[in-house]
Design an enzyme around this catalytic site. Sequence first.
Site, PDB file in Angstrom:
ATOM      1  N   HIS A   2       0.809  -1.225   0.000  1.00 56.56           N
ATOM      2  CA  HIS A   2       0.000   0.000   0.000  1.00 56.56           C
ATOM      3  C   HIS A   2       0.842   1.274   0.000  1.00 56.56           C
ATOM      4  O   HIS A   2       1.900   1.345   0.624  1.00 56.56           O
ATOM      5  CB  HIS A   2      -1.034   0.006   1.131  1.00 56.56           C
ATOM      6  CG  HIS A   2      -0.513   0.052   2.539  1.00 56.56           C
ATOM      7  ND1 HIS A   2      -0.309   1.239   3.207  1.00 56.56           N
ATOM      8  CD2 HIS A   2      -0.204  -0.921   3.428  1.00 56.56           C
ATOM      9  CE1 HIS A   2       0.103   0.979   4.445  1.00 56.56           C
ATOM     10  NE2 HIS A   2       0.190  -0.322   4.611  1.00 56.56           N
ATOM     11  N   ASP A   4       5.767   2.040   6.990  1.00 60.45           N
ATOM     12  CA  ASP A   4       4.474   1.394   6.724  1.00 60.45           C
ATOM     13  C   ASP A   4       3.736   2.226   5.678  1.00 60.45           C
ATOM     14  O   ASP A   4       3.184   3.266   6.006  1.00 60.45           O
ATOM     15  CB  ASP A   4       3.701   1.329   8.049  1.00 60.45           C
ATOM     16  CG  ASP A   4       2.316   0.737   7.913  1.00 60.45           C
ATOM     17  OD1 ASP A   4       1.999   0.192   6.849  1.00 60.45           O
ATOM     18  OD2 ASP A   4       1.559   0.836   8.895  1.00 60.45           O
ATOM     19  N   GLU A  43      -5.202   1.592   2.392  1.00 61.66           N
ATOM     20  CA  GLU A  43      -5.100   0.415   3.258  1.00 61.66           C
ATOM     21  C   GLU A  43      -5.373   0.779   4.700  1.00 61.66           C
ATOM     22  O   GLU A  43      -6.051   0.066   5.433  1.00 61.66           O
ATOM     23  CB  GLU A  43      -3.694  -0.213   3.125  1.00 61.66           C
ATOM     24  CG  GLU A  43      -3.553  -1.576   3.823  1.00 61.66           C
ATOM     25  CD  GLU A  43      -3.098  -1.490   5.275  1.00 61.66           C
ATOM     26  OE1 GLU A  43      -3.020  -2.548   5.926  1.00 61.66           O
ATOM     27  OE2 GLU A  43      -2.840  -0.390   5.781  1.00 61.66           O
ATOM     28  N   GLU A  44      -4.824   1.915   5.122  1.00 64.61           N
ATOM     29  CA  GLU A  44      -4.867   2.286   6.547  1.00 64.61           C
ATOM     30  C   GLU A  44      -6.277   2.623   7.037  1.00 64.61           C
ATOM     31  O   GLU A  44      -6.507   2.715   8.232  1.00 64.61           O
ATOM     32  CB  GLU A  44      -3.923   3.468   6.813  1.00 64.61           C
ATOM     33  CG  GLU A  44      -2.449   3.172   6.554  1.00 64.61           C
ATOM     34  CD  GLU A  44      -1.813   2.223   7.569  1.00 64.61           C
ATOM     35  OE1 GLU A  44      -2.509   1.799   8.503  1.00 64.61           O
ATOM     36  OE2 GLU A  44      -0.626   1.900   7.400  1.00 64.61           O
ATOM     37  N   ASP A  64       3.973  -6.055   3.542  1.00 69.77           N
ATOM     38  CA  ASP A  64       3.669  -4.967   4.469  1.00 69.77           C
ATOM     39  C   ASP A  64       4.620  -5.067   5.664  1.00 69.77           C
ATOM     40  O   ASP A  64       5.527  -5.901   5.665  1.00 69.77           O
ATOM     41  CB  ASP A  64       2.190  -5.051   4.907  1.00 69.77           C
ATOM     42  CG  ASP A  64       1.599  -3.695   5.278  1.00 69.77           C
ATOM     43  OD1 ASP A  64       2.338  -2.819   5.778  1.00 69.77           O
ATOM     44  OD2 ASP A  64       0.380  -3.511   5.092  1.00 69.77           O
ATOM     45  N   HIS A  99       3.308   3.003  13.392  1.00 66.88           N
ATOM     46  CA  HIS A  99       2.309   4.079  13.509  1.00 66.88           C
ATOM     47  C   HIS A  99       2.755   5.189  14.455  1.00 66.88           C
ATOM     48  O   HIS A  99       1.943   5.841  15.097  1.00 66.88           O
ATOM     49  CB  HIS A  99       0.928   3.526  13.890  1.00 66.88           C
ATOM     50  CG  HIS A  99       0.264   2.815  12.742  1.00 66.88           C
ATOM     51  ND1 HIS A  99      -1.103   2.658  12.637  1.00 66.88           N
ATOM     52  CD2 HIS A  99       0.778   2.228  11.635  1.00 66.88           C
ATOM     53  CE1 HIS A  99      -1.394   2.001  11.523  1.00 66.88           C
ATOM     54  NE2 HIS A  99      -0.251   1.722  10.905  1.00 66.88           N
TER      55      HIS A  99
HETATM   56 CO    CO Z   1      -0.227   0.620   8.995  1.00 67.14          CO
HETATM   57 ZN    ZN Z   2       0.785  -1.223   6.437  1.00 64.56          ZN
END
Ligand code: CO
Ligand code: ZN
Length: 337
Positions: free
Chosen positions: A68, A169, A199-200, A222, A308
Amino acid sequence: MTDIIRRLAECYGPSGSEGAVRDLIRAEVEASGALKRKGCQAAVDALGNFSVLRKGSGGGKRVMLAAHMDEIGIVVSHVDEKGFLRFSNIGGVRPLNLTGSRVRFADGTVGVIGLEKLEEPGKVPGLERFYLDTGAKDKASVRVKVGDTACFFRPFEEVGGRLVSKAMDDRVGCAVLLQALRDLESSPHDVHFVFTVQEEVGLRGATTSGFGVDPEVAIAVDVTDTGDTPECFPMAMHLGKGPAIKVRDGGMLAHVGVKDWLVRTAEGAGIPFQLEVLDAGTTDAKAIQTSRAGVPVGCVSVPTRYLHTPSEMVDPDDVRNAARLIVAALSGPIAIG
Ligand code: CO
Ligand code: ZN
C-alpha cells in the site's frame, strides 16, 4: 535500496492522497524498463491503485502482489477563533506520543500538535483533547481549512545500521515490489504488481484491485510489529533476522499452502526468514483473500519497530531479503496444494 526507501518514505501520502507516491513509483517503473517487455502494461484504476502487469513466459498462474502507498495521517475538523485547529484521524493514529509531533499538509504548511491541560495527567487522552498549531495568529491567517489532510513530518534518518522514517508502513513494501520487478528475470507467471490506496482506513484499494485482478494466488508485502524491545509484548519477530512469513494476524489466517511455499522457497534459496504470528492489525491480504470466490493468500512482512509513530524503524537487510524472497518464489512453479 536505502535511497529508494528514503525517497518513497519522504513522500506525502495520507490515505486518499497517494498521488505523490504513485508518481514516484510510476517514474521508477518507467526507469526500470519493465514496461518495454512484451505484453507488460501499467494502469491506474478508479480508486487510484497503480498496477503493473508483468507477463510471464507461460504455463504459470495469475499472481497479485500488493503493497500500500498510503500512510496514516490527520484531517482538519475545526478551526477556532484564535487559529488553532482540531483534527480527526486517518487510520491508526495513537494519542500516546502525539504531543510535540509535527504534521505537514500537501501545500507544505507545518503544524505542531499540542495538548489541552488534563484533569488526570496520567490517563491517555482521546484525540479530541489535542489541537494543531500552525503558527497562525488568528482564524483569518490560517492557511489550511476543514477537510485538509496532513501526515507526520519527520526527516528520514539512518541510525546505526537501521533506517527510521514516518512512513516505513508501507513504503518499504512499495520498495520491495519495485526491487522485485527489477530483479525478476524469468517467471512463468503473469504477475500483477499492485500499489494500493487506502489500506490504513480499511483495505479499500486492495478490495477493489483484488476483485479487478482476480488472482489465483496473492501475496501482500507490508510491515509487522516486533518483540525485541524492552518490556514489550512477547513476539517472535526481530529486527534484522529476515522478512517474516505470515502465519496469522488480527484479520486473516494465511493459506497454509502459500505459507509453506514461501518457507520452502526461503530455505531453498538460503534467505533468512522468521514466522509471524501477530495479534492485532492486518494487511491488504485480508481483503484479497475474501475477494470473489476466495483467493489463497500469504504475506511477507518487514519487521518494524515503533509502528504508527513518526519514527518507524526497519533494518535494510530485511527489506532486501523480502525482495529476494519474492523474486525466488516467482521464478519457478507455484505448488500450494
Ligand atoms: Co499501517
Ligand atoms: Zn501497512
